[in-house]
Design an enzyme around this catalytic site. Structure first.
Site, PDB file in Angstrom:
ATOM      1  N   HIS A  82      -8.950  -5.316  -0.202  1.00  0.00           N
ATOM      2  CA  HIS A  82     -10.399  -5.470  -0.121  1.00  0.00           C
ATOM      3  C   HIS A  82     -10.997  -4.083  -0.095  1.00  0.00           C
ATOM      4  O   HIS A  82     -10.444  -3.165   0.494  1.00  0.00           O
ATOM      5  CB  HIS A  82     -10.759  -6.223   1.168  1.00  0.00           C
ATOM      6  CG  HIS A  82     -12.208  -6.603   1.251  1.00  0.00           C
ATOM      7  ND1 HIS A  82     -12.697  -7.751   0.693  1.00  0.00           N
ATOM      8  CD2 HIS A  82     -13.270  -5.986   1.821  1.00  0.00           C
ATOM      9  CE1 HIS A  82     -14.001  -7.830   0.920  1.00  0.00           C
ATOM     10  NE2 HIS A  82     -14.373  -6.762   1.604  1.00  0.00           N
ATOM     11  N   ASP A 161     -20.088 -16.372   7.469  1.00  0.00           N
ATOM     12  CA  ASP A 161     -20.283 -15.068   6.817  1.00  0.00           C
ATOM     13  C   ASP A 161     -21.291 -15.177   5.680  1.00  0.00           C
ATOM     14  O   ASP A 161     -22.110 -14.277   5.486  1.00  0.00           O
ATOM     15  CB  ASP A 161     -18.959 -14.503   6.300  1.00  0.00           C
ATOM     16  CG  ASP A 161     -19.168 -13.111   5.695  1.00  0.00           C
ATOM     17  OD1 ASP A 161     -19.571 -12.209   6.443  1.00  0.00           O
ATOM     18  OD2 ASP A 161     -18.984 -12.952   4.473  1.00  0.00           O
ATOM     19  N   ARG A 168     -28.172 -10.299   6.731  1.00  0.00           N
ATOM     20  CA  ARG A 168     -28.003  -8.850   6.945  1.00  0.00           C
ATOM     21  C   ARG A 168     -28.585  -8.065   5.783  1.00  0.00           C
ATOM     22  O   ARG A 168     -29.170  -6.997   5.963  1.00  0.00           O
ATOM     23  CB  ARG A 168     -26.512  -8.516   7.096  1.00  0.00           C
ATOM     24  CG  ARG A 168     -25.963  -8.905   8.454  1.00  0.00           C
ATOM     25  CD  ARG A 168     -24.447  -8.805   8.475  1.00  0.00           C
ATOM     26  NE  ARG A 168     -23.968  -7.477   8.180  1.00  0.00           N
ATOM     27  CZ  ARG A 168     -22.764  -7.205   7.673  1.00  0.00           C
ATOM     28  NH1 ARG A 168     -21.909  -8.191   7.421  1.00  0.00           N
ATOM     29  NH2 ARG A 168     -22.397  -5.975   7.432  1.00  0.00           N
ATOM     30  N   SER A 183     -17.069  -9.477   9.377  1.00  0.00           N
ATOM     31  CA  SER A 183     -17.296 -10.123   8.082  1.00  0.00           C
ATOM     32  C   SER A 183     -16.033 -10.030   7.212  1.00  0.00           C
ATOM     33  O   SER A 183     -15.551 -11.039   6.677  1.00  0.00           O
ATOM     34  CB  SER A 183     -18.491  -9.435   7.398  1.00  0.00           C
ATOM     35  OG  SER A 183     -18.502  -9.676   6.024  1.00  0.00           O
ATOM     36  N   LYS A 187     -12.948 -13.263   6.623  1.00  0.00           N
ATOM     37  CA  LYS A 187     -12.620 -13.782   5.281  1.00  0.00           C
ATOM     38  C   LYS A 187     -11.150 -13.538   4.935  1.00  0.00           C
ATOM     39  O   LYS A 187     -10.493 -14.375   4.326  1.00  0.00           O
ATOM     40  CB  LYS A 187     -13.516 -13.107   4.228  1.00  0.00           C
ATOM     41  CG  LYS A 187     -14.934 -13.642   4.244  1.00  0.00           C
ATOM     42  CD  LYS A 187     -15.821 -12.930   3.247  1.00  0.00           C
ATOM     43  CE  LYS A 187     -16.109 -11.528   3.665  1.00  0.00           C
ATOM     44  NZ  LYS A 187     -17.224 -10.852   3.072  1.00  0.00           N
TER      45      LYS A 187
HETATM   46  N1  URA Z   1     -17.861  -6.321   2.618  1.00  0.00           N
HETATM   47  C1  URA Z   1     -17.900  -7.489   3.289  1.00  0.00           C
HETATM   48  O1  URA Z   1     -17.246  -8.453   2.914  1.00  0.00           O
HETATM   49  N2  URA Z   1     -18.664  -7.573   4.378  1.00  0.00           N
HETATM   50  C2  URA Z   1     -19.389  -6.546   4.848  1.00  0.00           C
HETATM   51  O2  URA Z   1     -20.046  -6.684   5.852  1.00  0.00           O
HETATM   52  C3  URA Z   1     -19.346  -5.336   4.132  1.00  0.00           C
HETATM   53  C4  URA Z   1     -18.560  -5.244   3.009  1.00  0.00           C
END
Ligand code: URA
Length: 424
Positions: A82, A161, A168, A183, A187
């Site tokens: 990620h 999220d 946000r 967040s 995930k």
């Molecule tokens: N990527 C995400 O999935 N969440 C965030 O808050 C910032 C970057």
């Protein structure tokens, strides 16, 4: 439980307990708490911060707001990567096939871009026909068969999220470290990979502007990963200039394909891909970095990684021969001689978005062919009249002066640091 007293508690900087956090998140997902009260909590968290324990409770509450994938019947090590988001970041498109050709299983879900950062799903959709949704069984079969699948959604994972992230985005609370950590990790835990490499971007074109902030985020995500028994490695990489030569969906896909086809690629893009990929091999096979890099280079040189990419596109019904070209291409030349000292990543990303490469608002349509090809990167020398950048666009106006202003040219030859640290 009293919503207002929870808000007041956080506003004063006191810690919330697990029950308070779980109550707030579940009530928000169930529409029992309105957006304005969740916005107030997000702002209080952004200003006052959260302890590591509170961040874990937040992550856990978000994780429990939806389903978790069960990939236990896939054989092999299930990995994921990620990135916290950057400009020109197309590494997933190479890493997936490359690591699959090394024997890993990457079962990946990605998002669309909002704001200035591009989303991997938008990039993928520039391949005509390519399907970014599929049934859970088809997803598992593809991962089992070819080692790599990349989709936008699978099941009802972390609905908290989805709701919180869009809030946000419009309440100035995106760059809060506990909110980013919960967040991302909610995930990643929900999608069930056992080994994660997280690319924490630092710099002008990233959410976090300093190495210190990036380090704090990295340690927090590693700590959360340990509580769920996941192996997490974080790599801190620079986002002071766009990654690679291209910005824009189809152009980025083509650049990723070039790397997989063993063609010449930009050094920074190649390095970030190889560094991230090598972390998986070093850790899983207990080998040195040199050995890992040799294996990876061989997977590319032998076209095995590219073959895997072609299979992936075929499984998801895309056709790379149909990738669209923009109707207009303008080459912009330098009006100054000197070294490129800076390429303003954020500004260029915003200009690309305004030309149609991204969205100003949710639901906006993307022009896949639009974007930039950088001909010069930081540290390169440029003469007057030499090409700096190529603009691919669809509208009949091109903001040439604004694009030129993204390049700072001077007398200093800079060698920007690309990889700051690896943390485990
Ligand atoms: N990527 C995400 O999935 N969440 C965030 O808050 C910032 C970057």
């Amino acid at each position: 439980m009293n919503i207002i007293s929870i808000l007041e508690k956080k506003r004063k900087g006191d810690s919330l307990n697990q029950d308070e956090i779980a109550f707030f998140v579940s009530s928000y997902v169930n529409k029992e708490i309105p957006d304005y009260q969740m916005s107030a909590l997000l702002m209080a968290i952004t200003i006052q911060g959260m302890s590591d324990e509170e961040t874990f409770f937040l992550c856990d509450a978000m994780l429990k707001s939806g389903e978790q994938l069960d990939l236990s019947d896939i054989q092999g090590t299930i990995i994921d990567k990620h990135s916290t988001g950057g400009v020109g970041d197309k590494t997933t498109l190479v890493l997936g096939p490359l690591l699959a050709s090394c024997g890993f299983k990457m079962a990946k879900m990605s998002g669309r871009g909002l704001g200035f950062t591009g989303g991997t799903i938008d990039k993928l959709e520039s391949i005509p026909g390519l399907e970014v949704t599929m049934s859970f069984d088809a997803f598992k079969k593809q991962v089992q068969d070819i080692g790599f699948a990349l989709v936008s959604q699978m099941g009802n994972l972390v609905p908290a999220d989805k709701k919180i992230y869009s809030l946000r985005d419009v309440t100035g609370t995106v760059d809060s470290i506990p909110l980013i950590a919960s967040s991302i990790m909610s995930k990643k835990i929900a999608s069930s990979a056992s080994f994660l490499v997280l690319d924490v971007k630092v710099g002008e074109g990233a959410l976090l502007k300093t190495v210190e902030e990036a380090r704090r985020l990295a340690f927090l995500m590693i700590k959360i990963g340990k509580r769920y028994n996941r192996k997490v490695i974080c790599i801190l990489t620079s986002m002071e200039e766009p990654l690679g030569y291209t910005i824009g969906n189809a152009l980025e896909v083509k650049e990723a394909i070039s790397m997989l086809k063993h063609e010449e690629t930009s050094k920074d893009f190649y390095t970030v891909v190889m560094e991230i990929a090598s972390l998986f091999l070093i850790e899983e096979r207990n080998i040195s970095k040199e050995e890992a890099l040799k294996i990876l280079e061989e997977e590319i040189a032998s076209f095995r990684a590219y073959d895997c990419f072609k299979k992936f596109v075929q499984y998801q019904k895309g056709d790379i021969s149909l990738i669209e070209k923009a109707p207009f291409v303008l080459s912009i030349q330098s009006e100054k001689e000197g070294y490129i000292e800076k390429v303003h990543a954020l500004k260029l990303a915003e200009l690309a978005r305004n030309l149609g490469a991204g969205r100003l608002e949710k639901g906006d349509t993307i022009e896949p062919s639009v974007g930039f090809v950088l001909r010069k990167k930081v540290g390169d020398f440029v003469k007057v009249g030499e090409e700096l950048i190529e603009v691919h666009y669809k509208k009949d106006v091109c903001p040439k002066e604004d694009i030129l202003a993204c390049f700072q040219i001077g007398s200093e030859k800079k060698c920007p640091q690309l990889i700051y640290e690896v943390l485990r």
